[in-house]
Write a protein that holds these residues in place. Sequence first.
Motif, PDB file in Angstrom:
ATOM      1  N   ILE A 120       0.831  -1.204   0.000  1.00 19.60           N
ATOM      2  CA  ILE A 120       0.000   0.000   0.000  1.00 19.60           C
ATOM      3  C   ILE A 120       0.864   1.252   0.000  1.00 19.60           C
ATOM      4  O   ILE A 120       0.601   2.207  -0.751  1.00 19.60           O
ATOM      5  CB  ILE A 120      -0.950  -0.024   1.223  1.00 19.60           C
ATOM      6  N   LEU A 121       1.921   1.261   0.820  1.00 20.09           N
ATOM      7  CA  LEU A 121       2.840   2.406   0.818  1.00 20.09           C
ATOM      8  C   LEU A 121       3.406   2.655  -0.571  1.00 20.09           C
ATOM      9  O   LEU A 121       3.447   3.800  -1.058  1.00 20.09           O
ATOM     10  CB  LEU A 121       4.004   2.161   1.784  1.00 20.09           C
ATOM     11  N   LEU A 122       3.855   1.588  -1.199  1.00 19.99           N
ATOM     12  CA  LEU A 122       4.469   1.707  -2.524  1.00 19.99           C
ATOM     13  C   LEU A 122       3.450   2.146  -3.564  1.00 19.99           C
ATOM     14  O   LEU A 122       3.765   2.950  -4.446  1.00 19.99           O
ATOM     15  CB  LEU A 122       5.097   0.372  -2.917  1.00 19.99           C
ATOM     16  N   GLU A 123       2.239   1.631  -3.452  1.00 15.68           N
ATOM     17  CA  GLU A 123       1.180   2.029  -4.384  1.00 15.68           C
ATOM     18  C   GLU A 123       0.907   3.523  -4.271  1.00 15.68           C
ATOM     19  O   GLU A 123       0.800   4.235  -5.276  1.00 15.68           O
ATOM     20  CB  GLU A 123      -0.087   1.217  -4.077  1.00 15.68           C
ATOM     21  N   GLU A 124       0.809   4.002  -3.047  1.00 17.90           N
ATOM     22  CA  GLU A 124       0.497   5.414  -2.838  1.00 17.90           C
ATOM     23  C   GLU A 124       1.665   6.321  -3.199  1.00 17.90           C
ATOM     24  O   GLU A 124       1.468   7.504  -3.482  1.00 17.90           O
ATOM     25  CB  GLU A 124       0.051   5.637  -1.392  1.00 17.90           C
ATOM     26  N   ALA A 125       2.883   5.765  -3.182  1.00 14.28           N
ATOM     27  CA  ALA A 125       4.057   6.551  -3.579  1.00 14.28           C
ATOM     28  C   ALA A 125       4.316   6.483  -5.079  1.00 14.28           C
ATOM     29  O   ALA A 125       5.259   7.104  -5.580  1.00 14.28           O
ATOM     30  CB  ALA A 125       5.291   6.059  -2.819  1.00 14.28           C
ATOM     31  N   GLY A 126       3.502   5.704  -5.798  1.00 13.40           N
ATOM     32  CA  GLY A 126       3.690   5.549  -7.235  1.00 13.40           C
ATOM     33  C   GLY A 126       4.892   4.701  -7.606  1.00 13.40           C
ATOM     34  O   GLY A 126       5.403   4.806  -8.726  1.00 13.40           O
ATOM     35  N   LEU A 127       5.328   3.831  -6.687  1.00 15.88           N
ATOM     36  CA  LEU A 127       6.534   3.034  -6.918  1.00 15.88           C
ATOM     37  C   LEU A 127       6.258   1.546  -7.095  1.00 15.88           C
ATOM     38  O   LEU A 127       7.180   0.786  -7.418  1.00 15.88           O
ATOM     39  CB  LEU A 127       7.511   3.206  -5.740  1.00 15.88           C
ATOM     40  N   TYR A 128       5.028   1.123  -6.884  1.00 15.85           N
ATOM     41  CA  TYR A 128       4.786  -0.320  -6.827  1.00 15.85           C
ATOM     42  C   TYR A 128       5.023  -1.013  -8.159  1.00 15.85           C
ATOM     43  O   TYR A 128       5.473  -2.163  -8.201  1.00 15.85           O
ATOM     44  CB  TYR A 128       3.368  -0.595  -6.319  1.00 15.85           C
ATOM     45  N   GLU A 129       4.757  -0.357  -9.248  1.00 23.78           N
ATOM     46  CA  GLU A 129       4.910  -1.000 -10.557  1.00 23.78           C
ATOM     47  C   GLU A 129       6.350  -1.381 -10.841  1.00 23.78           C
ATOM     48  O   GLU A 129       6.604  -2.300 -11.620  1.00 23.78           O
ATOM     49  CB  GLU A 129       4.379  -0.088 -11.669  1.00 23.78           C
ATOM     50  N   ARG A 130       7.312  -0.700 -10.205  1.00 22.56           N
ATOM     51  CA  ARG A 130       8.719  -1.052 -10.435  1.00 22.56           C
ATOM     52  C   ARG A 130       9.378  -1.633  -9.177  1.00 22.56           C
ATOM     53  O   ARG A 130      10.590  -1.536  -9.001  1.00 22.56           O
ATOM     54  CB  ARG A 130       9.521   0.143 -10.962  1.00 22.56           C
ATOM     55  N   THR A 131       8.557  -2.236  -8.334  1.00 23.76           N
ATOM     56  CA  THR A 131       9.066  -2.846  -7.106  1.00 23.76           C
ATOM     57  C   THR A 131       8.699  -4.325  -7.055  1.00 23.76           C
ATOM     58  O   THR A 131       7.605  -4.726  -7.455  1.00 23.76           O
ATOM     59  CB  THR A 131       8.474  -2.150  -5.864  1.00 23.76           C
ATOM     60  N   GLN A 132       9.631  -5.141  -6.566  1.00 26.05           N
ATOM     61  CA  GLN A 132       9.369  -6.545  -6.277  1.00 26.05           C
ATOM     62  C   GLN A 132       9.582  -6.761  -4.793  1.00 26.05           C
ATOM     63  O   GLN A 132      10.642  -6.408  -4.249  1.00 26.05           O
ATOM     64  CB  GLN A 132      10.297  -7.463  -7.074  1.00 26.05           C
ATOM     65  N   ILE A 133       8.575  -7.303  -4.132  1.00 25.65           N
ATOM     66  CA  ILE A 133       8.686  -7.639  -2.710  1.00 25.65           C
ATOM     67  C   ILE A 133       8.888  -9.141  -2.580  1.00 25.65           C
ATOM     68  O   ILE A 133       8.084  -9.931  -3.089  1.00 25.65           O
ATOM     69  CB  ILE A 133       7.424  -7.216  -1.925  1.00 25.65           C
TER      70      ILE A 133
END
Length: 281
Positions: A120-133
């Motif tokens: 959720i943090l990454l989604e709201e920061a606009g970073l989730y599309e280029r992140t792998q957890i």
Amino acid sequence: MDAPELEGIEVDVFVQALQKRHGYDFSQYAPASLKRRVRQLASQFQCKTISHLTERMLHEPELLPRVLEGLTVPASDMFRDPAVFRTLRENILPLLASYPHINIWQAGCAHGQEVYSLAILLEEAGLYERTQIFATDLSDRALQHASEGIYPVKDAQQWSRNYQASGGGQSLADYCSAGYNLIKLNQRLRRNVTFAMHNLATDGVFCEAHLILCRNVLIYFSNSLQDRALSLFRDSLVRSGFLCLGLRENLELASTARDFAPFIEPMRIYRVASHVETLSA
């Protein structure tokens, strides 16, 4: 021989039997915590003694997932310690945004609440599309629970307060659906998460990470196992990568402390120290 001494022997035998029978080594876990958990397992399985628990564990392999879950205590909350997640949101993610691709390792992910909080943090920061957890745990049962993303609805109110306190700009309800006294996190939060088994006591470097979170896990380890885990984290982090521990954990007594520099000490967020970056360059 008094009862506590006898119980200590029983716990030692249980740990040895678990390692020899199933390959899981808990010998370096903090003794007091381990004894308490083994005692709780004996009660849960209605065993009058720990020796009886050992016998059942040896002869009933189907009990192993429940044994591992009991030993690892997979419990957490979404946005647990909201100030930490606010710090990640405001101080760490903006720095990670400079990378074209971001890898995050959540070690000891338990039932996945913090994994989805990160998403959720990454989604709201606009970073989730280029992140792998990468979310890891040694309990297959816990990983299965985490991948489903289904939790009791009774927790939702507290989690919503945690989310708001972490700086959330929407409503936690936007990220889940409710029914039958359960909430289910939206599967879109799962799209860049890989759940995998990994044992910090025995396994090697898992991935190259820009940020590692291992919160409220090291407090259950002996000093030598803490050092082993911290060495894994050091070797996994990229240059200037971040390590986030639990608020009750610190590096003061660890022999690997020199490998990390405090970044935001009150939130237990550290960065790979410069001398380590030079050595690994």
